[in-house]
Structures are given as structure tokens and as C-alpha cells.
Scaffold this active site. Structure first.
Site, mmCIF file in Angstrom:
data_model
loop_
_atom_site.group_PDB
_atom_site.id
_atom_site.type_symbol
_atom_site.label_atom_id
_atom_site.label_comp_id
_atom_site.label_asym_id
_atom_site.label_seq_id
_atom_site.Cartn_x
_atom_site.Cartn_y
_atom_site.Cartn_z
ATOM 1 C CG HIS A 128 -1.901 1.338 1.600
ATOM 2 N ND1 HIS A 128 -3.201 1.146 1.136
ATOM 3 C CD2 HIS A 128 -1.646 2.552 1.915
ATOM 4 C CE1 HIS A 128 -3.709 2.540 1.187
ATOM 5 N NE2 HIS A 128 -2.885 2.944 1.779
ATOM 6 C CD GLU A 129 2.161 3.552 3.713
ATOM 7 O OE1 GLU A 129 2.192 4.789 3.302
ATOM 8 O OE2 GLU A 129 0.996 3.332 4.238
ATOM 9 C CG HIS A 132 0.113 6.336 -0.404
ATOM 10 N ND1 HIS A 132 -1.108 6.648 -0.984
ATOM 11 C CD2 HIS A 132 -0.316 5.805 0.738
ATOM 12 C CE1 HIS A 132 -1.829 6.351 -0.128
ATOM 13 N NE2 HIS A 132 -1.406 5.698 0.761
ATOM 14 C CG HIS A 138 -6.481 6.514 0.256
ATOM 15 N ND1 HIS A 138 -6.379 7.165 1.204
ATOM 16 C CD2 HIS A 138 -5.243 5.408 0.563
ATOM 17 C CE1 HIS A 138 -5.494 6.637 2.118
ATOM 18 N NE2 HIS A 138 -4.778 5.767 1.773
HETATM 19 N N1 TQI Z 1 -1.535 5.597 6.851
HETATM 20 C C1 TQI Z 1 -2.282 6.502 6.130
HETATM 21 C C2 TQI Z 1 -2.376 5.588 4.659
HETATM 22 O O1 TQI Z 1 -1.193 5.182 4.206
HETATM 23 C C3 TQI Z 1 -1.459 7.682 5.942
HETATM 24 C C4 TQI Z 1 -2.374 8.353 4.948
HETATM 25 C C5 TQI Z 1 -3.580 9.017 5.013
HETATM 26 C C6 TQI Z 1 -2.004 8.691 3.773
HETATM 27 N N2 TQI Z 1 -3.883 9.596 3.899
HETATM 28 C C7 TQI Z 1 -2.907 9.522 3.028
HETATM 29 C C8 TQI Z 1 -0.589 8.736 3.019
HETATM 30 C C9 TQI Z 1 -2.858 10.107 1.748
HETATM 31 C C10 TQI Z 1 -0.563 9.026 1.597
HETATM 32 C C11 TQI Z 1 -1.480 9.814 1.177
HETATM 33 O O2 TQI Z 1 -3.188 5.552 3.850
HETATM 34 S S1 TQI Z 1 -2.196 4.356 7.722
HETATM 35 C C12 TQI Z 1 -3.552 1.415 5.334
HETATM 36 C C13 TQI Z 1 -5.016 0.995 4.851
HETATM 37 C C14 TQI Z 1 -2.312 2.813 6.741
HETATM 38 C C15 TQI Z 1 -3.485 2.438 6.218
HETATM 39 O O3 TQI Z 1 -1.681 3.987 8.661
HETATM 40 O O4 TQI Z 1 -3.483 4.771 8.085
HETATM 41 C C16 TQI Z 1 -2.437 0.804 4.889
HETATM 42 C C17 TQI Z 1 -1.412 2.255 6.288
HETATM 43 F F1 TQI Z 1 -5.180 1.364 3.728
HETATM 44 F F2 TQI Z 1 -4.971 -0.360 4.800
HETATM 45 F F3 TQI Z 1 -5.876 1.382 5.577
HETATM 46 C C18 TQI Z 1 -1.143 1.314 5.406
HETATM 47 CL CL1 TQI Z 1 -2.408 -0.688 4.020
HETATM 48 ZN ZN ZN Z 2 -2.889 4.916 2.187
#
Ligand code: TQI
Ligand code: ZN
Ligand code: CA
Ligand code: ZN
Length: 171
Positions: A128-129, A132, A138
Site C-alpha cells: 500500500h505505501e 503512495h 486512495h
Molecule cells: N496511514 C495512512 C495511509 O497510508 C496515511 C495517509 C492518510 C496517507 N492519507 C494519506 C498517505 C494519503 C498518503 C496519502 O493511508 S495508515 C492502510 C490501509 C495505513 C492505512 O497507517 O492509516 C495501510 C497504512 F489502507 F490499509 F488502511 C497502510 Cl495498508
Molecule cells: Zn494510504
């Protein structure tokens, strides 16, 4: 449907060989050899569908992407929050920073069989990261890697057609 960051930032055409470095692993409970395998596997998912190669380097100076585990405040104004909540974050192209919350119960294998109520699948979060890091925001599609929800003991590492279309339109 997939989304991009504001202004559709992406790595330039001249950066088809991206190097990544594991720069802060001492706060991780998972050994470095296993971390290497998990990140290599996560990068390979994306490399399979776009004309881009990802190679690990030991030198942080040579790296386009840096990966590290941190707890609490760690210098970027986005402090981590202890177990659960925020698991990790990555910045949009071409920043390259990918930070993981060292306070999570990270699991590198068989998270679905973990007895911990807080076990988080490391590779799922890494895939996922990396999305990004490549410029994806998303997705509205629940099965997509880029959907903004992952629950404990859930493993989700296979790109869906939505993730593939999103990244192929960028590269
Ligand atoms: N971290 C958020 C994410 O990576 C951080 C974030 C929010 C973000 N909005 C963003 C990063 C927009 C970039 C652009 O989404 S988290 C998931 C998931 C997170 C969440 O810790 O909430 C994953 C990290 F999608 F599964 F909920 C990894 Cl896989
Ligand atoms: Zn994300
Ligand atoms: Ca957290
Ligand atoms: Zn950070």
C-alpha cells in the site's frame, strides 16, 4: 476507482531504476533478513506491471526511497501514535520517505493465524505505501490495495485491476 495526489506527481521518465534503502531497522522486532524479503516482495508486485525496477542499496545517499521504523515524533511533523491508529505513512513523488510505526505488532508471515489481536501484516502495508510512493492516492474499491482500510490480521498483497490501471496510467 483509483486517485492520484494533487497535481498528479510521478517519478520522471529518467528514474526508471529506483533504489531503496532500509535506513532505520533497529526499532523493528523483525530481523533484517526477513525485512529485506518482505520489502523485495512488495516492490516486485508493482515492478511486474510498470516499466520500473526497484533495487535495494546499502547506501542511504544513493537511495531514491528510504524505509525506516520510528516511534512517536520522528522529525517530519507527522508523529506516530502507538499501537494501531496510524500504521505507516509514505510521501508523494519524488520525496521517497516511507516510515513505519515501530509500536505496531508487525508480522511477516501468516498474519491470519496470529493469536495477537493487534497483528498487522507488514507486506500488506508495504504494498500500500509503495503505491503512495509511486503517486497513487486512495481507491474507492474495497478490494484494491489502495483502499484506505486494512483490519488487524488481514493479509492483502495482490494488486487488483484498479491498482494496476492506476499505476499504469502514471508510468
Ligand atoms: N496511514 C495512512 C495511509 O497510508 C496515511 C495517509 C492518510 C496517507 N492519507 C494519506 C498517505 C494519503 C498518503 C496519502 O493511508 S495508515 C492502510 C490501509 C495505513 C492505512 O497507517 O492509516 C495501510 C497504512 F489502507 F490499509 F488502511 C497502510 Cl495498508
Ligand atoms: Zn494510504
Ligand atoms: Ca500506530
Ligand atoms: Zn514519518
Amino acid at each position: 476507482l483509483y486517485t492520484y495526489f494533487e497535481g498528479n506527481p510521478a517519478w520522471p521518465n529518467t528514474s526508471r531504476d529506483l533504489r531503496y534503502a532500509l535506513i532505520a531497522t533497529s526499532a523493528s522486532t523483525i530481523d533484517v533478513a526477513t525485512l529485506r524479503q518482505v520489502f523485495a516482495s512488495a516492490f516486485s508486485q508493482w515492478a511486474a506491471v510498470i516499466p520500473m525496477n526497484f533495487t535495494e542499496t546499502d547506501s542511504a545517499q544513493d537511495a531514491d526511497i528510504t524505509i525506516g521504523f520510528y516511534s512517536g515524533s520522528h522529525g517530519d511533523g507527522e508523529p506516530f501514535d502507538g499501537p494501531l491508529g496510524t500504521l505507516a505513512h509514505a510521501f508523494s513523488p519524488t520525496d521517497g520517505r516511507f516510515h513505519l510505526d515501530a509500536s505496531e505488532t508487525w508480522v511477516a508471515t501468516d498474519v491470519t493465524k496470529s493469536s495477537s489481536d493487534e497483528a498487522i501484516d507488514l507486506e500488506s502495508v508495504a504494498v500500500h505505501e509503495i503505491g503512495h510512493l509511486l503517486g497513487l492516492g486512495h481507491s474507492t474499491i474495497e478490494e484494491a490495495i489502495m483502499y484506505p482500510t486494512l483490519t488487524v490480521r488481514q493479509r492483502k498483497v495482490e494488486l487488483t485491476q484498479d491498482d494496476v490501471s492506476g499505476v499504469q496510467n502514471l508510468y
